[in-house]
Design an enzyme around this catalytic site. Structure first.
Site, PDB file in Angstrom:
ATOM      1  N   LYS A 100      27.299 -45.225  21.327  1.00 64.05           N
ATOM      2  CA  LYS A 100      27.289 -44.539  19.241  1.00 64.05           C
ATOM      3  C   LYS A 100      28.715 -43.409  19.046  1.00 64.05           C
ATOM      4  CE  LYS A 100      24.685 -41.665  23.329  1.00 64.05           C
ATOM      5  NZ  LYS A 100      23.226 -41.365  23.835  1.00 64.05           N
TER       6      LYS A 100
ATOM      7  N   ARG B 244      11.843 -35.648  24.895  1.00 66.56           N
ATOM      8  CA  ARG B 244      12.674 -34.913  23.685  1.00 66.56           C
ATOM      9  C   ARG B 244      11.976 -36.097  22.711  1.00 66.56           C
ATOM     10  NH1 ARG B 244      18.879 -37.112  24.422  1.00 66.56           N
ATOM     11  NH2 ARG B 244      18.487 -38.971  24.567  1.00 66.56           N
TER      12      ARG B 244
ATOM     13  N   HIS C 259      13.942 -42.490  29.147  1.00 70.04           N
ATOM     14  CA  HIS C 259      15.365 -41.990  29.075  1.00 70.04           C
ATOM     15  C   HIS C 259      14.487 -40.309  30.242  1.00 70.04           C
ATOM     16  CE1 HIS C 259      19.365 -41.260  28.125  1.00 70.04           C
ATOM     17  NE2 HIS C 259      19.119 -39.919  27.931  1.00 70.04           N
TER      18      HIS C 259
ATOM     19  N   ARG D  54      21.170 -49.154  29.172  1.00 72.62           N
ATOM     20  CA  ARG D  54      21.816 -48.614  28.546  1.00 72.62           C
ATOM     21  C   ARG D  54      22.660 -48.292  29.113  1.00 72.62           C
ATOM     22  NH1 ARG D  54      16.485 -46.747  27.605  1.00 72.62           N
ATOM     23  NH2 ARG D  54      17.640 -44.885  27.977  1.00 72.62           N
TER      24      ARG D  54
ATOM     25  N   TYR E 221      46.830 -16.150  19.131  1.00 75.74           N
ATOM     26  CA  TYR E 221      46.384 -15.363  18.381  1.00 75.74           C
ATOM     27  C   TYR E 221      45.655 -14.439  19.081  1.00 75.74           C
ATOM     28  CZ  TYR E 221      46.235 -18.760  13.724  1.00 75.74           C
ATOM     29  OH  TYR E 221      46.790 -19.162  13.329  1.00 75.74           O
TER      30      TYR E 221
ATOM     31  N   CYS F 247      45.233 -22.958  19.203  1.00 75.50           N
ATOM     32  CA  CYS F 247      44.878 -22.823  17.839  1.00 75.50           C
ATOM     33  C   CYS F 247      44.285 -23.759  17.515  1.00 75.50           C
ATOM     34  CB  CYS F 247      46.032 -22.528  17.173  1.00 75.50           C
ATOM     35  SG  CYS F 247      47.121 -21.452  17.784  1.00 75.50           S
ATOM     36  N   MET F 248      44.469 -23.775  15.968  1.00 72.65           N
ATOM     37  CA  MET F 248      43.483 -25.288  14.812  1.00 72.65           C
ATOM     38  C   MET F 248      44.208 -26.899  15.664  1.00 72.65           C
ATOM     39  SD  MET F 248      42.505 -25.818  11.188  1.00 72.65           S
ATOM     40  CE  MET F 248      41.460 -23.982  10.661  1.00 72.65           C
ATOM     41  N   ASP F 249      45.752 -26.330  15.381  1.00 72.92           N
ATOM     42  CA  ASP F 249      46.673 -27.390  15.363  1.00 72.92           C
ATOM     43  C   ASP F 249      47.509 -27.539  16.263  1.00 72.92           C
ATOM     44  OD1 ASP F 249      45.772 -27.986  12.774  1.00 72.92           O
ATOM     45  OD2 ASP F 249      47.183 -26.314  11.815  1.00 72.92           O
TER      46      ASP F 249
HETATM   47  C1  LIG Z   1      23.130 -41.564  24.948  1.00 70.55           C
HETATM   48  C2  LIG Z   1      21.622 -42.601  25.571  1.00 70.55           C
HETATM   49  C3  LIG Z   1      21.921 -43.143  26.109  1.00 70.55           C
HETATM   50  C4  LIG Z   1      23.341 -43.673  27.504  1.00 70.55           C
HETATM   51  O1  LIG Z   1      23.530 -42.162  28.051  1.00 70.55           O
HETATM   52  P1  LIG Z   1      25.044 -42.613  28.968  1.00 70.55           P
HETATM   53  O2  LIG Z   1      24.558 -41.405  30.058  1.00 70.55           O
HETATM   54  O3  LIG Z   1      26.050 -42.725  28.477  1.00 70.55           O
HETATM   55  O4  LIG Z   1      25.257 -43.847  29.610  1.00 70.55           O
HETATM   56  C5  LIG Z   1      21.052 -44.727  27.045  1.00 70.55           C
HETATM   57  N1  LIG Z   1      20.208 -43.948  26.717  1.00 70.55           N
HETATM   58  C6  LIG Z   1      19.858 -43.607  25.247  1.00 70.55           C
HETATM   59  C7  LIG Z   1      18.716 -42.898  24.802  1.00 70.55           C
HETATM   60  C8  LIG Z   1      21.289 -42.277  24.796  1.00 70.55           C
HETATM   61  O5  LIG Z   1      20.342 -41.543  23.939  1.00 70.55           O
END
Ligand SMILES: *Cc1c(COP(=O)(O)O)cnc(C)c1O
Length: 383
Positions: free
Chosen positions: A44, A143, A173, A233, A278, A325-327
């Site tokens: 992701k 969540r 999770h 995962r 700035y 700064c931005m850049d």
């Molecule tokens: C992002 C995510 C992961 C990966 O988690 P890490 O800590 O980066 O390994 C696994 N499961 C779900 C549901 C996530 O949203």
């Protein structure tokens, strides 16, 4: 280093991404989990800022079996890049888009009973096209997902009413798997196994009929072998970064994949009492050699590193002076002899990323995925 990027860029700030490090990390996780457990590469947010498509290809070469993304758009982009592996969208996708997901063979997460009903109502019937889903179970993250066996049974019943929506798996999770304190994670795992058991009963499955059950994120891969189930995962550790300073590093040795660099645009010596950047938050106390870097918060360089963080020149930590700064950003290079414009400066590397994340009051995840599209990614491999 063998450089792979063919696209030409005209910029002195870049992120180098070593695809052999990606391959190493997948293989290291494979050696740890064994041959029978699937590895989902979580890609992701543009593969945590590394660039999804090259990372995915390297991860597949090294044996990843499944892909995880946060949004349907991310999944579709992978299909457009020619990637055939199963893809699960880990977040909520509106029932409106379920048909698009099904056409692209993208698996959706059912986040609760309401969502299940929405999918059943919106997904067309009798079109010779199937939608595959995993059910999200909330065992303590607070969540997404159903929390009880009763809710789960209602969800399964709702989905079963549709002839072409299939439950392929279920997952939960962890909220705190990166901590030295393991009690909460073990409680979540216990709750998950009860819900998985209830799910099998509700679906009248015998053991031969397989569901893909999964729970472990990177932290749990490193610390909780009992959580591997059918699939793990792999997110942050795919990129060679440990999820926190508390996790056990003995089981798996990772290689950080991304290093961010820039080159000094301009150097000058300032007399005492001169303000920099700035808001005049920094005033020189003595004569100081200051270098201007062509990188700023529009590149994802966290503005909270202003007057706190540092960049590394020839192994020396050079403090950021004044506001980012931005850049552009200024650093104090007085401690390094003979620095001039053109010199390479390391913004983040394996040694400094965790400490800089601390200084920015965030985590390495955020620094990585903030690196903006304006920063060219240069893909390299070991020689
Ligand atoms: C992002 C995510 C992961 C990966 O988690 P890490 O800590 O980066 O390994 C696994 N499961 C779900 C549901 C996530 O949203």
């Amino acid at each position: 280093m063998i450089h792979l990027t063919k696209e030409q860029h005209y910029r002195d700030t870049w992120a180098e991404v070593n695809l052999d490090a990606i391959r190493h990390n997948v293989r290291a996780v494979r050696a740890c989990v064994g041959p029978d457990i699937m590895i989902m590469a979580v890609v992701k947010a543009n593969a945590y800022g590394h660039g999804a498509s090259p990372v995915v290809k390297a991860a597949i070469e090294a044996g990843a079996n499944y892909l995880g993304v946060a949004t349907l758009d991310e999944a579709i982009a992978l299909r457009r890049a020619g990637i055939e592996l199963p893809i699960l969208v880990l977040g909520y996708v509106s029932g409106e888009y379920a048909i698009v997901a099904a056409r692209q063979r993208i698996v959706l997460t059912v986040v609760g009973l309401q969502h299940a009903k929405e999918l059943v109502a919106k997904f067309p019937r009798g079109q010779m096209i199937d939608l595959h889903v995993h059910l999200k179970l909330d065992t303590g993250m607070g969540r997404l997902g159903v929390r009880t066996a009763d809710e789960l049974a209602m969800e399964v019943e709702a989905i079963s009413a549709h002839p072409s929506i299939y439950i392929d798996g279920a997952f939960t999770h962890f909220a705190q798997a990166d901590s030295a304190e393991k009690t909460y994670t073990m409680q979540q795992l216990q709750q998950a196994s009860e819900l998985f058991y209830a799910l099998r009963n509700t679906m009248h499955l015998n053991t031969a009929e397989s569901l893909i059950l999964h729970a472990a994120n990177s932290a749990a891969i490193l610390q909780f072998p009992e959580s591997y189930l059918n699939m793990v995962r792999l997110g942050i550790s795919l990129y060679g970064v440990y999820p926190s300073s508390e996790v056990n590093r003995d089981r798996i040795t990772l290689r950080q994949t991304l290093t961010m660099y820039t080159r000094i645009a301009y150097c000058k010596v300032l007399p005492p009492g001169t303000s920099v950047s700035y808001g005049r938050t920094f005033i020189t106390k003595q004569t100081m050699k200051v270098a201007t870097l062509p990188v700023g918060y529009a590149d994802g360089y966290h503005r909270s590193l202003s007057n706190r963080g540092y960049a590394v020149v020839r192994g020396v930590k050079c403090p950021i002076v004044g506001m980012i700064c931005m850049d552009q950003t200024m650093i104090d290079v007085s401690q390094v002899d003979g620095v001039e414009a053109g010199e390479v400066v390391t913004i983040y590397d394996e040694q400094t990323l965790p400490e800089l994340a601390d200084l920015a009051q965030t985590i390495p995840y955020e620094l990585l995925c903030s690196i903006s599209p304006r920063v060219p990614r240069r893909y390299v491999e070991d020689d």
